[in-house]
Design a protein around this motif. Structure first.
Motif, PDB file in Angstrom:
ATOM      1  N   LYS A   2      39.827  16.678  48.745  1.00  0.00           N
ATOM      2  CA  LYS A   2      41.184  16.667  49.265  1.00  0.00           C
ATOM      3  C   LYS A   2      41.765  18.073  49.224  1.00  0.00           C
ATOM      4  CE  LYS A   2      45.512  14.336  48.959  1.00  0.00           C
ATOM      5  NZ  LYS A   2      46.320  13.329  48.342  1.00  0.00           N
ATOM      6  N   ILE A   3      42.362  18.484  50.333  1.00  0.00           N
ATOM      7  CA  ILE A   3      42.971  19.809  50.424  1.00  0.00           C
ATOM      8  C   ILE A   3      44.376  19.732  49.831  1.00  0.00           C
ATOM      9  CG2 ILE A   3      43.808  21.555  52.037  1.00  0.00           C
ATOM     10  CD1 ILE A   3      41.509  20.731  53.883  1.00  0.00           C
ATOM     11  N   PRO A   4      44.731  20.680  48.946  1.00  0.00           N
ATOM     12  CA  PRO A   4      46.071  20.670  48.357  1.00  0.00           C
ATOM     13  C   PRO A   4      47.153  20.746  49.441  1.00  0.00           C
ATOM     14  CG  PRO A   4      44.692  22.323  47.302  1.00  0.00           C
ATOM     15  CD  PRO A   4      43.928  21.789  48.475  1.00  0.00           C
ATOM     16  N   ARG A   5      48.258  20.070  49.222  1.00  0.00           N
ATOM     17  CA  ARG A   5      49.343  20.027  50.200  1.00  0.00           C
ATOM     18  C   ARG A   5      49.810  21.431  50.589  1.00  0.00           C
ATOM     19  NH1 ARG A   5      52.539  16.338  52.408  1.00  0.00           N
ATOM     20  NH2 ARG A   5      54.721  16.776  52.797  1.00  0.00           N
ATOM     21  N   SER A   6      49.823  22.346  49.656  1.00  0.00           N
ATOM     22  CA  SER A   6      50.281  23.713  49.930  1.00  0.00           C
ATOM     23  C   SER A   6      49.346  24.465  50.883  1.00  0.00           C
ATOM     24  CB  SER A   6      50.426  24.492  48.635  1.00  0.00           C
ATOM     25  OG  SER A   6      49.171  24.602  47.993  1.00  0.00           O
ATOM     26  N   GLU A   7      48.126  23.965  51.067  1.00  0.00           N
ATOM     27  CA  GLU A   7      47.159  24.630  51.939  1.00  0.00           C
ATOM     28  C   GLU A   7      46.919  23.880  53.250  1.00  0.00           C
ATOM     29  OE1 GLU A   7      43.578  25.621  49.852  1.00  0.00           O
ATOM     30  OE2 GLU A   7      44.676  26.369  48.123  1.00  0.00           O
ATOM     31  N   GLN A   8      47.600  22.761  53.467  1.00  0.00           N
ATOM     32  CA  GLN A   8      47.432  21.995  54.703  1.00  0.00           C
ATOM     33  C   GLN A   8      48.191  22.697  55.825  1.00  0.00           C
ATOM     34  OE1 GLN A   8      48.760  18.048  53.757  1.00  0.00           O
ATOM     35  NE2 GLN A   8      47.016  17.652  52.439  1.00  0.00           N
ATOM     36  N   GLU A   9      47.568  22.761  57.004  1.00  0.00           N
ATOM     37  CA  GLU A   9      48.211  23.428  58.135  1.00  0.00           C
ATOM     38  C   GLU A   9      47.680  22.885  59.451  1.00  0.00           C
ATOM     39  OE1 GLU A   9      47.216  27.559  57.891  1.00  0.00           O
ATOM     40  OE2 GLU A   9      45.096  27.210  58.194  1.00  0.00           O
ATOM     41  N   THR A  10      48.424  23.161  60.510  1.00  0.00           N
ATOM     42  CA  THR A  10      48.005  22.808  61.867  1.00  0.00           C
ATOM     43  C   THR A  10      48.191  24.027  62.743  1.00  0.00           C
ATOM     44  OG1 THR A  10      48.644  20.500  61.600  1.00  0.00           O
ATOM     45  CG2 THR A  10      48.443  21.312  63.854  1.00  0.00           C
ATOM     46  N   THR A  25      43.440  21.362  62.479  1.00  0.00           N
ATOM     47  CA  THR A  25      44.395  20.860  61.508  1.00  0.00           C
ATOM     48  C   THR A  25      43.731  20.295  60.263  1.00  0.00           C
ATOM     49  OG1 THR A  25      46.292  19.394  61.172  1.00  0.00           O
ATOM     50  CG2 THR A  25      44.549  18.575  62.609  1.00  0.00           C
ATOM     51  N   THR A  26      44.404  20.515  59.158  1.00  0.00           N
ATOM     52  CA  THR A  26      43.996  19.924  57.883  1.00  0.00           C
ATOM     53  C   THR A  26      45.129  19.067  57.334  1.00  0.00           C
ATOM     54  OG1 THR A  26      44.714  21.919  56.720  1.00  0.00           O
ATOM     55  CG2 THR A  26      42.370  21.759  57.293  1.00  0.00           C
ATOM     56  N   TYR A  27      46.138  18.790  58.165  1.00  0.00           N
ATOM     57  CA  TYR A  27      47.304  17.996  57.773  1.00  0.00           C
ATOM     58  C   TYR A  27      47.047  16.547  58.202  1.00  0.00           C
ATOM     59  CZ  TYR A  27      52.259  16.696  57.411  1.00  0.00           C
ATOM     60  OH  TYR A  27      53.442  16.097  57.081  1.00  0.00           O
ATOM     61  N   PRO A  28      46.870  15.619  57.253  1.00  0.00           N
ATOM     62  CA  PRO A  28      46.465  14.243  57.577  1.00  0.00           C
ATOM     63  C   PRO A  28      47.281  13.525  58.654  1.00  0.00           C
ATOM     64  CG  PRO A  28      46.269  14.598  55.232  1.00  0.00           C
ATOM     65  CD  PRO A  28      46.941  15.822  55.800  1.00  0.00           C
ATOM     66  N   GLU A  43      34.807  19.969  65.033  1.00  0.00           N
ATOM     67  CA  GLU A  43      34.563  19.554  63.651  1.00  0.00           C
ATOM     68  C   GLU A  43      35.485  18.390  63.311  1.00  0.00           C
ATOM     69  OE1 GLU A  43      34.863  21.231  59.074  1.00  0.00           O
ATOM     70  OE2 GLU A  43      34.882  22.650  60.721  1.00  0.00           O
ATOM     71  N   LYS A  44      34.935  17.356  62.699  1.00  0.00           N
ATOM     72  CA  LYS A  44      35.733  16.217  62.268  1.00  0.00           C
ATOM     73  C   LYS A  44      35.211  15.752  60.919  1.00  0.00           C
ATOM     74  CE  LYS A  44      37.009  11.484  63.310  1.00  0.00           C
ATOM     75  NZ  LYS A  44      36.420  10.853  62.140  1.00  0.00           N
ATOM     76  N   THR A  45      36.066  15.864  59.923  1.00  0.00           N
ATOM     77  CA  THR A  45      35.783  15.329  58.595  1.00  0.00           C
ATOM     78  C   THR A  45      37.025  14.559  58.163  1.00  0.00           C
ATOM     79  OG1 THR A  45      36.672  17.238  57.404  1.00  0.00           O
ATOM     80  CG2 THR A  45      34.330  17.322  58.017  1.00  0.00           C
ATOM     81  N   GLN A  46      36.980  14.016  56.975  1.00  0.00           N
ATOM     82  CA  GLN A  46      38.139  13.298  56.465  1.00  0.00           C
ATOM     83  C   GLN A  46      39.338  14.236  56.306  1.00  0.00           C
ATOM     84  OE1 GLN A  46      37.430  11.341  52.762  1.00  0.00           O
ATOM     85  NE2 GLN A  46      39.527  10.633  52.548  1.00  0.00           N
ATOM     86  N   ASP A  47      39.072  15.503  56.008  1.00  0.00           N
ATOM     87  CA  ASP A  47      40.132  16.466  55.715  1.00  0.00           C
ATOM     88  C   ASP A  47      40.421  17.469  56.825  1.00  0.00           C
ATOM     89  OD1 ASP A  47      40.361  15.358  53.158  1.00  0.00           O
ATOM     90  OD2 ASP A  47      38.846  16.696  52.353  1.00  0.00           O
ATOM     91  N   ARG A  48      39.651  17.433  57.920  1.00  0.00           N
ATOM     92  CA  ARG A  48      39.851  18.458  58.955  1.00  0.00           C
ATOM     93  C   ARG A  48      39.472  17.924  60.327  1.00  0.00           C
ATOM     94  NH1 ARG A  48      36.858  24.109  60.022  1.00  0.00           N
ATOM     95  NH2 ARG A  48      38.405  24.918  61.473  1.00  0.00           N
TER      96      ARG A  48
END
Length: 87
Positions: A2-10, A25-28, A43-48
């Motif tokens: 899981k990517i920390p909320r502070s590092e999530q971006e689009t 994007t890494t923002y769910p 690229e498609k993963t659970q986090d990106r």
């Protein structure tokens, strides 16, 4: 992982030569929003999610923070909705 909320971006970029939008994007919430609109996925993963928006996409990239209303503002909105429903 899981990517920390502070590092999530689009990141949304329009490529003039290709004539399409590219999203990374890494923002769910954005992953869920744009996944159905994706054409070619890089690229498609659970986090990106990274890829090109399909030509059929007719949505919007506008995002904004939701307004946080005070209790007084909420009450005013409720009263306005009641008045509209009565009419």
């Amino acid at each position: 992982m899981k990517i920390p909320r502070s590092e999530q971006e689009t990141i949304v970029i329009y490529d003039v030569e290709v004539g399409k939008w590219h999203i990374d994007t890494t923002y769910p919430p954005h992953i869920r929003k744009y996944l159905p609109a994706m054409g070619k996925i890089d690229e498609k993963t659970q986090d990106r999610l990274a890829g090109w928006i399909s030509d059929e996409f007719s949505g919007s990239f506008m995002t904004r923070r939701r307004k946080t209303l005070t209790d007084e503002q909420r009450q005013r909105v409720r009263e306005q909705l009641r008045k509209r429903q009565e009419q």
